[in-house]
Every structure is written in C-alpha cells, then in structure tokens.
Design an enzyme around this catalytic site. Structure first.
Site, PDB file in Angstrom:
ATOM      1  N   ASP A  67       0.836  -1.197   0.000  1.00 41.66           N
ATOM      2  CA  ASP A  67       0.000   0.000   0.000  1.00 41.66           C
ATOM      3  C   ASP A  67       0.875   1.251   0.000  1.00 41.66           C
ATOM      4  OD1 ASP A  67      -2.290   1.874   1.106  1.00 41.66           O
ATOM      5  OD2 ASP A  67      -3.216  -0.019   0.608  1.00 41.66           O
TER       6      ASP A  67
ATOM      7  N   HIS B  25      -3.572   5.890   3.804  1.00 37.90           N
ATOM      8  CA  HIS B  25      -4.256   4.661   3.424  1.00 37.90           C
ATOM      9  C   HIS B  25      -3.575   3.403   3.983  1.00 37.90           C
ATOM     10  CE1 HIS B  25      -5.890   1.909   0.248  1.00 37.90           C
ATOM     11  NE2 HIS B  25      -6.899   2.754   0.245  1.00 37.90           N
TER      12      HIS B  25
ATOM     13  N   SER C  86     -11.248  -0.645   0.589  1.00 40.72           N
ATOM     14  CA  SER C  86      -9.917  -0.693   1.193  1.00 40.72           C
ATOM     15  C   SER C  86      -9.975  -0.806   2.701  1.00 40.72           C
ATOM     16  CB  SER C  86      -9.155   0.583   0.882  1.00 40.72           C
ATOM     17  OG  SER C  86      -8.682   0.558  -0.425  1.00 40.72           O
TER      18      SER C  86
END
Ligand SMILES: *[C@@H]1O[C@H](CO)[C@@H](O)[C@H](O)[C@H]1NC(C)=O
Ligand SMILES: *[C@@H]1O[C@H](CO)[C@@H](O)[C@H](O)[C@H]1NC(C)=O
Length: 783
Positions: free
Chosen positions: A145, A224, A556
């Site tokens: 990620d 994220h 996600s």
C-alpha cells in the site's frame, strides 16, 4: 537472439544498469514477462538479476533499434519472472515477438481503493477465534500500500511480551531520512520497505534518482496504508477517536499478528511495476497473508494482462492468502476488480455506528445526513442558504465561488468533479459558513461521511432535491443550519445493519462470469483506524490538521478486516490452503441483517444480491469451524485458465519453472467446474441445462459426519444435487457431488438475474453457497 545461461545471474556484475542515455522521450515503462527457461536462477541479489536482464535486452535488440538504450529498473523472481524497463514502443514490440518473452505489458497506474469493528464482528478475547488463535502471533501480514507511519502511533508499538517474529520471515525494515527503522520497527512492525522506481520513471522520465522525494521512504505520506495495517493487525489502543468521533478501543482484527509494510504507492499514485516489485519482495520475505487495497482503474483486465492476478497466483501457490478490495466503482454491475478466483475479493458494508448531522431548514423540515466535522458547531440561528450553481460553481470548485455571495452563508454543492472534502474547503476559502454536500442519484440512501474543515454535512440525492425545492419556492428567503449529533451507535432503530455500501464494486465477474464475485463483505463504512502524521484527514492540502486516527470508508477499509481474520484462521488452521481459508469465510458468512432481512443495498434501499455481497458478511468465529471446505490449488487454477481458452504462452504467465508443461487438451473441466464455494451459472439460451462439479473436504471434528443438501432454487430454475447425502469417514474425507441447473418451464424468467442457495448440513454445521443465475440477454456486450 542470445541465450545467457542462468549461472550468469550470480557472476555478472552490475555494469549494464547505468547505461543511461539522454534521449529518452520516446521511452515508457513496461513489465516484461520471461519464459521460465530463459530466467536467471532466483537469487537474493536483485542487482545481479537486473544486470542479467539488461544484457538480455541489449543482446536481443537489433542495432537499428538499440537507441535510446533501454534501462532495466526491476527484476522479478517470486511474484513473476521477468523485469521492468524503460523501452520505446519498437523495442517493446521486438521483445514481445521473441519466443523467450511471454508478454510485454505497459506499466499502468493503479488506484488505491479509499474501531469498534471487532465487537461488531463478535470477536472476543475470552472466546471464539480470537482466543483460540492468540491473536495470530505466528502470522505475518504483508500490506502492499502507501507505507506506514509508526511515529507516535500506539497501534504499531510492540508489547514487551511479544516474541520475535517467526524465523521463516526473512523480511525487515529499511531506513530513510524520514524513517528511522531502529526506532520504528519492533516485534509488531517487522517489515517496512519501499518500491518507487516505477512511479519515479512515470513522474520524471529518466531521473532514476530523484532526490528528496517522499517516495524514497517506507513512510506513509497518504494515510491509506497506515489505516489498513492497523485495521488488520493494530495493537490495542484504548480511548482512540477522531476528535470526539468514534471514541473507543481501537484494535486490529489480529492483534498479535505482525505487520510487514511494502510501500508501493504515494501521493503521486501507484504503478503496476512497483506493486509487482512489492509483491515479489513480500513473497520472498515469507509473509503469510498479503492484503492489497488497490487495483485497475476502470474495468478489470483480462487475467493474462492483470499483473496483480499473476502475482497473486504465485503467492497463493506458496500458501499465502491474498485478499484484495473489490474497488469503489459501484453501484454499476461488472465493476468489481481483483476478480481472479484465487484472490479473496472483499466488498464493503456498514456497521452499527454512524455520525449523523442534520440540515434544519427555515421551513422546519430536517434532513439527516452524515459528517465528521469536528470544530465549533453552528448556532441555532439559521443562516442564509444558497445553491453553488447560483454563486459561481454548482459543484463548489475552489476559486470559482463568488466570495461576495458566499460569505457567511451555507452553500449547497452538487456531487462530482472534485472530492467532497475539496468542496467543503472551497466553501470555507470563499468565506462560507457551512456546506451541504449532495449525493449522487445512484448512491441512493448512502451519504458519504467526510471529516470536513467547516460545518458541513453530506445528504442523499433525494434529500438534496427536496432542499433545492425549498430554496426555489417563491416566498422563501431560504435559511438553514446544521446540527451535529456526534457518534450514534444504532441499536436498530434508525436503519438496518450491515447494509452494502453504494460505492462497493459489484459483479458479475467481467472475465469469468461463472466465478461469483465479490467473495464476501466486511465493514468498510466509517472505519476508525490509525492515520499518518504526514497528511491531513481529508487528504486535502489546505487542511493543516494532523490526527492519530481517522475515520474513512472504502472497500480498502473492508479488505484489511478480512486479511486480519484470515491471519487468525491461518494460526488456528495452519494446514489449510488459501482456498480452504477462503471457503471457510464464504460458506459461514451470514446474509441477514440485524432485523432478520436480507442485507440491504444502500444504492437501492432493497435487498442486496450475491453480486453485491458475495457469499455474505464474514463471521470469523464460525469460519474457524466450517464443517466442509471447497479446496483448490494451483493445478485447479491452471485448468480454469485452460477452460477460459488461454494460449500456452498466456498460461505460462501463471506457472513457475517447477511446473510441468501444461497441455490444455487433457483438461476438460469447464470454467464453472472450478471447485469454488459459490455457484454462478450463465444460461445462453432460454432452455437448457448446466452441470457443475464440486469436491468437499470434511474438516469438522466428526470424521463420520453425514451431510444433507437443501436447495433454495432461484426463480425459473430447478436445481438437482447428486448425491443428496454425503457420508464421510476416517478414510473418506473428501466427497464429490454434481449440481444440475435446469430451466424450469418455458422461456425462463423476466429478470436478468435470479438467486438461490445450497446448504450442506450435518445438523451442526451449515455449509452455505450462494447460487446466481444469469439469463440470456443480460450478458455484458463487449467482454
Ligand atoms: C534512530 O533511532 C535510534 C533508536 O531510537 C536512535 O538511537 C538513533 O539515534 C536514531 N537515528 C537517527 C539518525 O535519528
Ligand atoms: C442451520 O440452518 C438451519 C435452517 O436455516 C437453522 O435452523 C440452524 O439453526 C442452522 N444451524 C447452525 C448451526 O447454524
């Protein structure tokens, strides 16, 4: 062409890598997949493999197209066989024409699919899966990620009692000026690496060494990756909150599991060459679970063009569970990505807590939306209300709003063009007092929650329409205020839960309709987890706030829940294959909400279908004891690729050097015969019959269990199961069955799709698989 013996990998020196030419305008990045017979022996010295491939390219290209000199910037040995390089179109085409080259794919930009959840999932430290697995201390979860931000983040601290990671894990942490590995890494955060050549090449062309770049560090400059890692395996943090929102104990699904972070995305984006390099490293390091929260932009590519799908199969055959987000491209059909059958594809649904914020109009009417605005509230006195379209920009773009008309007012903004947070920021910049962000029509009941920088709330399309009607009524001098209600844990009074998120990408499967996708759903709406200190909670530059925890939504956010649960299962069931773990999660998933109805879809307000929720909502405690599993391995997946009609070269992209050559003519199974824990049947004519085959493996404690089938037939179909009883024994642990779907009556049904299910039960376990029927005329036009 010249064949270099593989032995050269470890003797050739890195002389070739640096041949940089000035004239690189015409070059772009490609991933080149090499036939196994031409690959160097995998070795940990990547520089040598790169040099090997650089001379391979040099020796392969004729003099006439040798300039500008190609530059190899990655070699791959574990998640793929080959390399990434800067090539001209002619050079790429020439390489592709070589028998030693399986495929040359352009490096593509991929997209990131942007805690209270343990109790929602009924995970308890005192019983069930979490207790049995001790939080999965022997499991390493690799998160590919945007990196990780450990500084001051309690989610990534290691308790003194945590032993070192399992010795089979060979990864580690790398330092960078912004990332002090010896300060940040510990027995919780056991790996932190970065992969940035692809994005540097894409962003700067020939400058391989862009200095002072945030991509040059494992540090998360996005948020994220930090959010995902803490959701999967964050250490417990009491009293975590985003300002006052969502206050409670934040803890990952597998609190004992180790995190290895592979940064392949930054604020600049992600490229497939970097993702593949991260995958390659994660497999080589020996992680047990890979969580991947990004994917193709737009339609899912064909599997032989899908870098993630190829890499995932290499990982799965090493026993690594690969879970991936389905994407946030809903609610349209065929929007799911990461849809290969060996991937565990996760959709997103809501939980029982939300953050209501109401618009109160001058007329007294109230419309409740959602918001995470954390500053001083608006007063009870109502303020003038204007529509963005009347003051410069209907979507509230920065710089276009007329400050003279906006100052001190509340602005209603249409959806689209810019992000929700950006709309709020634009209104604030123009001196507005507040904002109402309208939803899109296709999102139906869902208003997407945003941590706004000014008093703002999101309302549904329908609510916005009514607000607009109030504003345009003649006598009105439209005024409004916004009331923030904080955190509400809904006990079922307001809405049902879980509900499927409108944004969650849906099936059917664009590339293999007989494989139902997504596989399962998990919490992905308004999820509290750790956040980076290097980006604001809105990810908007004008927002100067920095927070330890943030609340965001997306598939996600759903996927790392499943990655964490897969880690718990890996710990208690070390002998299970990735397919068995996936099967257990799917066949024990639940499909009813808290009110006993089929889980609803926020985009329609009606019951969701298996093309939205897959086999249902994960239920970790039940997944540990599924009774039966539908297992599958690399050979089954190769048969599946044969059934799709792939050429030997395309299939070679999915095999390894150790595999015998694949002869598809000896494999007769159909696509629908893959031993999948779900059924998706396509009728190409209004009458007909489809047969599929399955093998189930008894993994329950009763080796002599007898299972009986019961079927809820989809409308228009009669379903026959042969045999209807499966008797297992100490020697007969596996049993086969056949399932026949026949059109019932004449002409089928009026619907495009109908749904049902099959349940195998021994009285103790219900092993449930969804059935989806696709009727003629509803097939996707251009596959
Ligand atoms: C990195 O962290 C270690 C341990 O906290 C510390 O001793 C060292 O000085 C730090 N290095 C740098 C360059 O800051
Ligand atoms: C299995 O399903 C049946 C029928 O829906 C239900 O009555 C039973 O309680 C279920 N058993 C388990 C163990 O979930």
């Amino acid at each position: 062409m010249t064949r270099l013996p593989w032995i050269l990998c470890c003797v050739l020196l890195a002389v070739a890598v640096a041949a940089v030419e000035a004239e690189t305008e015409a070059q772009s990045s490609y991933i080149v997949h090499i036939a196994h017979s031409h690959a160097p022996r995998p070795c940990r010295r990547r520089l040598l493999a790169r040099a090997y491939y650089a001379s391979f390219v040099r020796d392969t290209l004729p003099e006439s197209i040798a300039r500008p000199a190609p530059r190899v910037f990655y070699s791959y040995a574990h998640a793929a066989t080959g390399f990434a390089a800067r090539l001209t179109e002619l050079q790429a085409a020439h390489l592709e024409s070589q028998p030693s080259v399986l495929a040359v794919l352009p490096d593509e930009m991929l997209q990131l699919h942007t805690t209270m959840t343990p109790s929602f999932l009924r995970l308890s430290a005192s019983s069930g899966l979490l207790k049995a697995s001790h939080g999965a201390a022997d499991v390493v979860i690799g998160v590919i990620d945007s990196g990780i931000y450990p500084d001051g983040r309690a989610s990534f601290t290691a308790d003194q009692s945590i032993p070192p990671p399992p010795t089979r894990f060979r990864g580690g942490c790398v330092s960078a000026p912004s990332f002090n590995a010896s300060a940040y890494c510990n027995n919780k955060l056991v790996g932190a690496k970065f992969f940035h050549h692809g994005i540097i090449e894409a962003a700067y062309g020939s400058q391989l060494d862009a200095t002072e770049d945030s991509t040059r560090s494992p540090l998360d400059d996005n948020g994220h990756g930090t959010h995902a890692a803490s959701t999967a395996a964050g250490a417990p943090v009491p009293g975590a909150a985003f300002y006052n929102y969502g206050k409670g104990d934040a803890v990952g699904m597998a609190p004992g599991a180790r995190i290895a972070s592979y940064k392949a995305c930054s604020r600049k984006g992600c490229t497939s060459a970097d993702i593949l390099a991260a995958f390659d490293e994660a497999v080589a390091d020996g992680v047990d679970v890979i969580s991947i929260l990004l994917g193709a932009v737009g339609k899912a590519p064909k599997f032989y063009k899908d870098t993630l799908a190829m890499a995932a199969l290499r990982a799965v055959r090493k026993g690594i569970v690969v879970s991936a987000s389905a994407g946030n491209f809903g609610p349209g059909e065929f929007t799911a990505v990461n849809i290969a059958p060996w991937i565990l594809t996760v959709a997103a649904s809501s939980i029982d807590r939300w953050y209501p914020a109401s618009v109160v109009l001058g007329s007294g009417k109230t419309f409740t939306g959602t918001s995470l605005y954390a500053g001083a509230p608006l007063g009870v006195e109502k303020l003038p209300l204007v529509y963005g379209g009347d003051v410069g920009s209907n979507v509230c773009e920065a710089g276009k709003l007329n400050a003279g008309l906006v100052a001190g007012k509340i602005v209603l903004c249409d959806p689209g063009v810019n992000g929700r947070a950006a709309k709020g920021a634009a209104v604030k910049l123009a001196g507005g007092a507040g904002a109402i962000i309208a939803g899109t029509e296709d999102f139906g009941e869902q208003a997407v929650t945003t941590p706004h920088v000014l008093p703002a709330t999101a309302v549904t399309f329908a609510a916005a329409k009514k607000i607009k009607k109030y504003m345009s009524s003649k006598e009105a001098n439209p005024v409004a205020t916004i009331v923030f209600h904080g955190t509400v844990v809904d006990k079922g009074k307001m809405t049902s839960f879980p509900r499927m998120a409108s944004f969650s990408s849906r099936g059917p499967n664009l590339r293999a309709q007989e494989i139902l996708k997504p596989d399962v759903t998990a919490p992905g709406v308004d999820i509290l987890a750790a956040w980076t200190g290097d980006n604001s909670p809105t990810q908007h530059d004008s927002d100067a706030r920095r927070v330890e925890f943030n609340i965001i939504s997306g598939t996600s956010m759903a996927c790392p829940h499943v990655s964490g649960i897969a880690a718990l299962l890996r710990e208690v069931r070390p002998d299970w294959s990735p397919a068995a773990i996936k099967s257990a999660l799917m066949t024990t998933a639940y499909n009813e909400d808290n009110k006993g109805d089929v889980i609803k879809d926020m985009s329609t307000g009606k019951a969701s279908t298996p093309f939205v929720r897959g086999a249902g909502h994960v239920d970790p405690n039940r997944a540990a004891d599924p009774g039966l599993v539908y297992d599958a391995g690399a050979d089954d997946y190769i048969s599946f690729l044969c059934a799709l009609g792939y050429t030997p070269e395309q299939i070679a992209l999915f095999t390894t050097k150790e595999d015998p050559p694949v002869d598809c003519s000896t494999r007769t199974a159909s696509v629908g015969d893959l031993n999948y824990p779900a059924f998706s049947v396509v009728f190409n004519s209004p009458s007909g019959e489809v047969k599929q085959h399955r093998v189930v493996h008894n993994v329950g404690s009763n080796v002599r269990a007898t299972y009986t089938a019961s079927v809820t037939s989809p409308a228009g179909v009669s379903v026959t199961v042969k045999p209807q009883k499966l008797q297992f024994s100490a020697v007969q642990k596996k049993q086969k069955y056949e399932i026949i779907f026949a059109v019932h009556g004449v002409g089928g049904v009026a619907e495009k799709y109908t749904f049902g299910s099959i349940v195998w039960s021994d009285g103790e376990h219900n092993v449930t698989s969804p059935i989806a029927i696709t009727w003629p005329g509803s097939q996707v036009a251009a596959m």
